[in-house]
Each structure stands twice: as C-alpha cells, then as structure tokens.
Design a protein around this motif. Structure first.
Motif, short mmCIF file in Angstrom:
data_model
loop_
_atom_site.label_atom_id
_atom_site.label_comp_id
_atom_site.label_asym_id
_atom_site.label_seq_id
_atom_site.Cartn_x
_atom_site.Cartn_y
_atom_site.Cartn_z
N PRO A 173 22.17 86.49 31.13
CA PRO A 173 22.91 87.47 31.72
C PRO A 173 24.26 86.84 31.63
O PRO A 173 25.12 88.13 31.74
N GLU A 174 24.28 86.11 32.58
CA GLU A 174 25.84 85.53 32.22
C GLU A 174 26.54 85.39 31.55
O GLU A 174 28.29 85.13 31.46
N ASP A 175 26.01 85.33 30.07
CA ASP A 175 26.75 85.70 29.07
C ASP A 175 27.15 87.36 28.78
O ASP A 175 27.86 86.80 27.75
N THR A 176 27.38 87.68 29.40
CA THR A 176 27.51 89.80 29.51
C THR A 176 29.03 89.60 29.57
O THR A 176 29.88 89.07 30.42
N ALA A 177 30.19 89.36 28.65
CA ALA A 177 31.57 89.40 28.11
C ALA A 177 32.05 90.08 27.04
O ALA A 177 31.64 90.40 26.77
N LEU A 178 33.19 90.31 27.54
CA LEU A 178 33.70 91.02 26.02
C LEU A 178 33.92 89.50 25.66
O LEU A 178 34.65 88.72 26.10
N TYR A 179 34.21 90.03 24.27
CA TYR A 179 33.77 88.23 23.00
C TYR A 179 34.83 89.04 21.95
O TYR A 179 35.37 90.00 21.93
N TYR A 180 36.14 87.71 22.27
CA TYR A 180 37.06 88.13 21.22
C TYR A 180 37.61 86.85 20.55
O TYR A 180 36.77 85.70 21.02
N CYS A 181 38.44 86.61 19.21
CA CYS A 181 39.16 86.00 18.74
C CYS A 181 39.79 85.61 19.00
O CYS A 181 40.99 86.81 18.65
#
Length: 114
Positions: free
Chosen positions: A87-95
């Motif tokens: 659950p703590e990996d919930t995020a917006l991921y960008y490159c």
C-alpha cells in the motif's frame, strides 16, 4: 525531450505491474535515466537510476529487491517492473532524465489496495 509514463492501475497488495515510459529526443544509451515517484502528500523519490554506458542500475532501498528497470533502445522506451507491491507504494510514477524530475512528463498512477 519528451517522456510519458503509462501502465499504472489498481493492484492488490503483493501484486505486480510493468510500467512503460515512451521517450523522444533522448539517446537512451548515453543518458542517465530515472524512475521517480510521488506518494500522496509527499515529495519526489528516486526509485531507480539507470547509468549510461552499461553502468548498471541503482535502486532505492525502499524498493530494493522488488524492482527491475530496463530499456529498449530501439523502441525508445523504458520499463519498470514492480513486484510485491505494498500500500505504501501507492504513488504517481514518472520517468525523467534527471533526479529532480525536471524533464518528467505525464506520470502514471499506481494504487495498491485490497
């Protein structure tokens, strides 16, 4: 320079995803490349760094052992395979081409929830 991440979604804890980042205007072989995330209410965090010239990949301690970053030079695309999602990996991921995320484009939302 343009980068656009995709492939996010809703995943149950313990699940996996492969994120993609389509790029243009970048020589992937000779560029520092980063995957960065931003959790709700938090700052940017570099989770993966690809070193140019075959220098390997460095992963954040918070996700070490659960990430595999790669690139396909012919397709001008980066990938980030994430497993054992929490659950703590919930995020917006960008490159991005820098660790501050100044060249990051549209991110992709990963939501980890049961």
């Amino acid at each position: 320079v343009q980068l656009q991440a995709s492939g996010g979604g809703l995943v149950q804890p313990g699940g996996s995803l492969t994120l993609s980042c389509k790029t243009s205007g970048i020589d992937l072989r000779n560029s520092w490349l980063y995957w960065i995330r931003q959790a709700p209410g938090k700052g940017l965090e570099v989770v993966s760094q690809i070193v140019p010239g075959g220098g390997g990949t460095v992963y954040a301690d918070s996700m070490k052992g659960r990430l595999t970053a790669s690139r396909d030079n012919g397709k001008s695309t980066l990938y980030l395979h994430v497993r054992g999602l929490r659950p703590e990996d919930t995020a917006l991921y960008y490159c991005s081409t820098d660790p501050n995320g100044s060249t990051r484009g549209q991110g992709t939302l990963v939501t980890v929830s049961s």
